[in-house]
Design a protein around this motif. Structure first.
Motif, PDB file in Angstrom:
ATOM      1  N   GLU A   1     -12.512   4.292 -19.237  1.00 34.17           N
ATOM      2  CA  GLU A   1     -13.230   3.771 -18.278  1.00 34.17           C
ATOM      3  C   GLU A   1     -13.109   2.159 -18.336  1.00 34.17           C
ATOM      4  OE1 GLU A   1     -14.322   5.014 -15.020  1.00 34.17           O
ATOM      5  OE2 GLU A   1     -13.079   6.608 -15.863  1.00 34.17           O
TER       6      GLU A   1
ATOM      7  N   LYS B   1     -13.326  -1.766  -5.752  1.00 39.59           N
ATOM      8  CA  LYS B   1     -13.873  -2.443  -4.427  1.00 39.59           C
ATOM      9  C   LYS B   1     -13.012  -3.343  -3.712  1.00 39.59           C
ATOM     10  CE  LYS B   1     -17.693  -3.903  -6.398  1.00 39.59           C
ATOM     11  NZ  LYS B   1     -18.858  -4.223  -6.520  1.00 39.59           N
ATOM     12  N   GLU B   2     -12.939  -3.731  -2.630  1.00 40.64           N
ATOM     13  CA  GLU B   2     -12.152  -4.701  -1.897  1.00 40.64           C
ATOM     14  C   GLU B   2     -12.343  -6.009  -2.519  1.00 40.64           C
ATOM     15  OE1 GLU B   2     -13.429  -3.839   2.117  1.00 40.64           O
ATOM     16  OE2 GLU B   2     -11.524  -3.134   2.530  1.00 40.64           O
TER      17      GLU B   2
ATOM     18  N   ASN C   1       1.632   2.403  -3.229  1.00 38.95           N
ATOM     19  CA  ASN C   1       0.561   2.876  -3.969  1.00 38.95           C
ATOM     20  C   ASN C   1      -0.255   1.508  -4.856  1.00 38.95           C
ATOM     21  OD1 ASN C   1      -1.527   4.698  -4.598  1.00 38.95           O
ATOM     22  ND2 ASN C   1      -0.480   4.826  -6.846  1.00 38.95           N
TER      23      ASN C   1
ATOM     24  N   GLU D   1      -2.498   5.947 -10.183  1.00 34.75           N
ATOM     25  CA  GLU D   1      -4.028   5.859  -9.866  1.00 34.75           C
ATOM     26  C   GLU D   1      -4.348   6.013  -8.678  1.00 34.75           C
ATOM     27  OE1 GLU D   1      -6.800   4.982 -12.420  1.00 34.75           O
ATOM     28  OE2 GLU D   1      -5.235   6.093 -13.251  1.00 34.75           O
ATOM     29  N   ASP D   2      -5.510   6.545  -8.429  1.00 33.08           N
ATOM     30  CA  ASP D   2      -6.284   6.529  -7.069  1.00 33.08           C
ATOM     31  C   ASP D   2      -7.035   5.195  -6.578  1.00 33.08           C
ATOM     32  OD1 ASP D   2      -8.523   7.220  -8.378  1.00 33.08           O
ATOM     33  OD2 ASP D   2      -8.651   9.111  -7.601  1.00 33.08           O
ATOM     34  N   TYR D   3      -7.433   4.740  -7.666  1.00 35.87           N
ATOM     35  CA  TYR D   3      -8.258   3.553  -7.292  1.00 35.87           C
ATOM     36  C   TYR D   3      -9.649   3.646  -6.966  1.00 35.87           C
ATOM     37  CZ  TYR D   3      -3.586   1.459  -7.808  1.00 35.87           C
ATOM     38  OH  TYR D   3      -2.354   1.457  -8.161  1.00 35.87           O
ATOM     39  N   LYS D   4     -10.271   4.698  -7.218  1.00 35.89           N
ATOM     40  CA  LYS D   4     -11.539   4.938  -6.599  1.00 35.89           C
ATOM     41  C   LYS D   4     -12.689   4.313  -7.105  1.00 35.89           C
ATOM     42  CE  LYS D   4     -12.143   8.789 -10.174  1.00 35.89           C
ATOM     43  NZ  LYS D   4     -12.313  10.400 -10.414  1.00 35.89           N
ATOM     44  N   ASN D   5     -12.539   3.571  -8.368  1.00 35.79           N
ATOM     45  CA  ASN D   5     -13.572   2.865  -8.703  1.00 35.79           C
ATOM     46  C   ASN D   5     -13.664   1.263  -8.447  1.00 35.79           C
ATOM     47  OD1 ASN D   5     -14.888   5.208 -10.025  1.00 35.79           O
ATOM     48  ND2 ASN D   5     -13.537   5.016 -11.503  1.00 35.79           N
TER      49      ASN D   5
ATOM     50  N   LYS E   1       0.595  -1.178  -0.096  1.00 31.83           N
ATOM     51  CA  LYS E   1      -0.107   0.163  -0.022  1.00 31.83           C
ATOM     52  C   LYS E   1       0.756   1.362   0.167  1.00 31.83           C
ATOM     53  CE  LYS E   1      -3.795  -1.988   2.297  1.00 31.83           C
ATOM     54  NZ  LYS E   1      -4.689  -2.120   3.552  1.00 31.83           N
TER      55      LYS E   1
ATOM     56  N   PHE F   1      -3.104  -1.278  -5.105  1.00 32.55           N
ATOM     57  CA  PHE F   1      -4.395  -1.499  -4.554  1.00 32.55           C
ATOM     58  C   PHE F   1      -4.617  -2.933  -4.145  1.00 32.55           C
ATOM     59  CE2 PHE F   1      -8.618  -3.044  -5.402  1.00 32.55           C
ATOM     60  CZ  PHE F   1      -9.504  -2.259  -4.513  1.00 32.55           C
TER      61      PHE F   1
END
Length: 499
Positions: free
Chosen positions: A474, A454-455, A198, A448-452, A195, A200
């Motif tokens: 996208e 999920k775990e 960076n 990337e911020d990986y906002k889209n 993490k 995910f």
């Protein structure tokens, strides 16, 4: 002369039988060419036995009988080992049987009848698996390629801007949650490191399928397997169409069209041992999985283990192979062309060959340790190597790579291990399913911020995410599905509704 009295027929048949029998037992998972080297070895062994006995007895007909007996015993070692744990006792038993047979044969005046019945026995032994092999080869097989799953992308992207892509599979690496619940092991120092770089971490990720073949094929083709494989395949036991889809996978074809150089890091499992589409195959090729099983069932096994013979001791070879591949992976970043690296690392998958410090785990020590201890030792070794590898991959700040560290399946529950051919997943507990399906899944996309994400992001979407990143689009993600099968019916899926 009656052909059934021919003294050299049964030694040849007895040399063929062990390889043919093993091939028939694994008919749906092994290509015919995997048997060529074992057949050659077995025939040469037959000739060696025959020459030795001829020199000793100076009687060709007696030598032929002793050769057949010796071959039968030689390849029966693995079965006897289940009941007699000391190799020396088995060797003494073999020696006693051969010596007794030699003494009895001295007093046989007419050997024609003996050769007749020995030939009949050998022919029956060979005929049983041969009929099944011929029947299988004559059947029409369904052939699928990865490109049939979807259209190959041909859109041009500047090769100068393409990041390297590393897809590294650690087979049966459980998720942090499974490691905590089932092994009382805290993975957080390792995941915190990733993490911090960076990555995910899909901490609740499950494999989409229960086997390496299914999971890797789905991931590399970016789609589920029920569409191309459902027509008439539900009752099939044939794994080869699936293996062809794995080799002809869609992502390697698309990336090569974009200008990527494809490195394929194989392992002892032959479907990923090498790939004919790769620009470069990297493996420590000694024996195939099929050949290793044959050696492991033969009287060569204890000698190979004691002296760590590189050609025969599959455990020591695997220890060397994993270390070799880690070393070679660290050399890839200097490649001037954009590279796609597929690396299948069969660790922490059995055989457990690493101590915690990375040194070789001898078989005697392996037998004295618990499964839990050995599994966690592999994890400890892997984590240190992955950290060093990650640091190497991320050295170039000007064009950082895409990295995926992923397991294709979790550890085997005990009940499944005991009955892989017919295990009914619909009767399995939630705990058993979670252990098998929960996996490590870590993705690094530069900046990337990986906002889209999920775990519970699952591997079938990993390369959909990569493609979207390359094209600045996208991602078109598939719903996360979980389908379980056994080894006996690889296309009879039980779809699990994860709560």
């Amino acid at each position: 002369m009656n052909p059934l009295n021919f003294p050299w027929l049964h030694p040849f048949l007895m040399s063929v039988y062990p390889v043919l029998g093993l091939y028939q037992a694994n008919l749906y998972q092994v290509l015919p060419q995997e048997t060529y080297l074992p057949f050659l070895f077995s025939v040469i062994l037959c000739l060696c036995f025959f020459l030795i006995y001829t020199v000793i007895t100076r009687k060709l007909r007696i030598s032929a009988v002793l050769t057949s007996i010796s071959l039968y015993l030689f390849f029966s070692y693995g079965h006897l080992e289940k009941f007699i744990k000391q190799p020396l006792l088995i060797y003494l038993l073999f020696g006693g049987l051969i010596f007794t047979a030699a003494r009895k044969l001295k007093y046989v005046k007419n050997t024609d009848k003996l050769h007749f019945w020995t030939n009949i026995f050998s022919l029956v032994l060979v005929a049983i698996p041969l009929v099944q092999v011929i029947n299988y080869q004559l059947r029409i097989k369904v052939d699928f390629s990865g490109e049939s799953v979807s259209t190959v992308v041909t859109r041009a992207v500047s090769a100068e801007k393409l990041p390297d892509i590393y897809f590294i599979i650690f087979d049966r690496y459980a998720s942090a949650d499974s490691l905590k619940k089932e092994f009382d092991y805290d993975l957080s120092p390792f995941t915190d490191y990733l993490k911090g770089k960076n990555f995910f971490i899909a901490s609740k990720s499950w494999a989409n399928y229960t086997s390496s073949a299914h999971s890797l094929t789905a991931t590399l083709n970016m789609d589920y397997l029920d569409n191309p494989l459902d027509a008439g395949m539900k009752e099939s036991q044939d794994w080869l169409p699936l293996y062809r889809m794995l080799e002809n996978n869609r992502i390697q074809a698309e990336l090569k069209k974009l200008g990527y150089k494809y490195y394929h890091f194989g392992d002892w499992w032959w479907p990923t041992g090498k790939n004919r589409h790769a620009d470069e195959n990297v493996n420590l090729n000694v024996l195939s999985e099929f050949s290793a099983i044959l050696v492991n069932n033969s009287a060569l096994k204890p000698l190979a283990e004691k002296f760590r013979l590189p050609l025969l001791d599959y455990r020591y070879t695997q220890w060397r192979r994993i270390r070799y591949k880690f070393d070679k992976l660290k050399e890839i970043p200097v490649e001037p062309r954009p590279t796609f690296v597929f690396a299948h690392m069969l660790v922490p998958h059995e055989p457990f060959v690493f101590r915690q410090d990375g040194s070789f785990l001898p078989l005697a020590e392996d037998s004295a340790r618990s499964y839990k201890t050995k599994y966690l030792d592999q994890i400890e070794y892997l984590n240190r190597e992955v950290i060093k590898l990650t640091d190497k991959f991320l050295e170039d700040k000007s064009n950082p790579p895409i990295i995926i560290f992923q397991a294709d399946e979790g550890p085997y529950p005990e009940a499944y291990e005991a009955d892989k051919q017919e295990f009914d997943w619909s009767e399995a507990s939630q705990k058993e399913i979670a252990l098998k399906m929960s996996i490590l899944n870590a993705v690094y996309l530069p900046g990337e911020d990986y906002k889209n994400l999920k775990e519970d992001f699952s591997p079938v979407n990993n390369f959909r995410l990569v493609k979207a990143f390359l094209y600045g689009q996208e991602p078109e993600l598939l719903p996360d599905l979980y389908q379980l099968t056994n080894m006996g019916k690889p296309y009879d899926y039980y779809r699990y509704d994860r709560q």
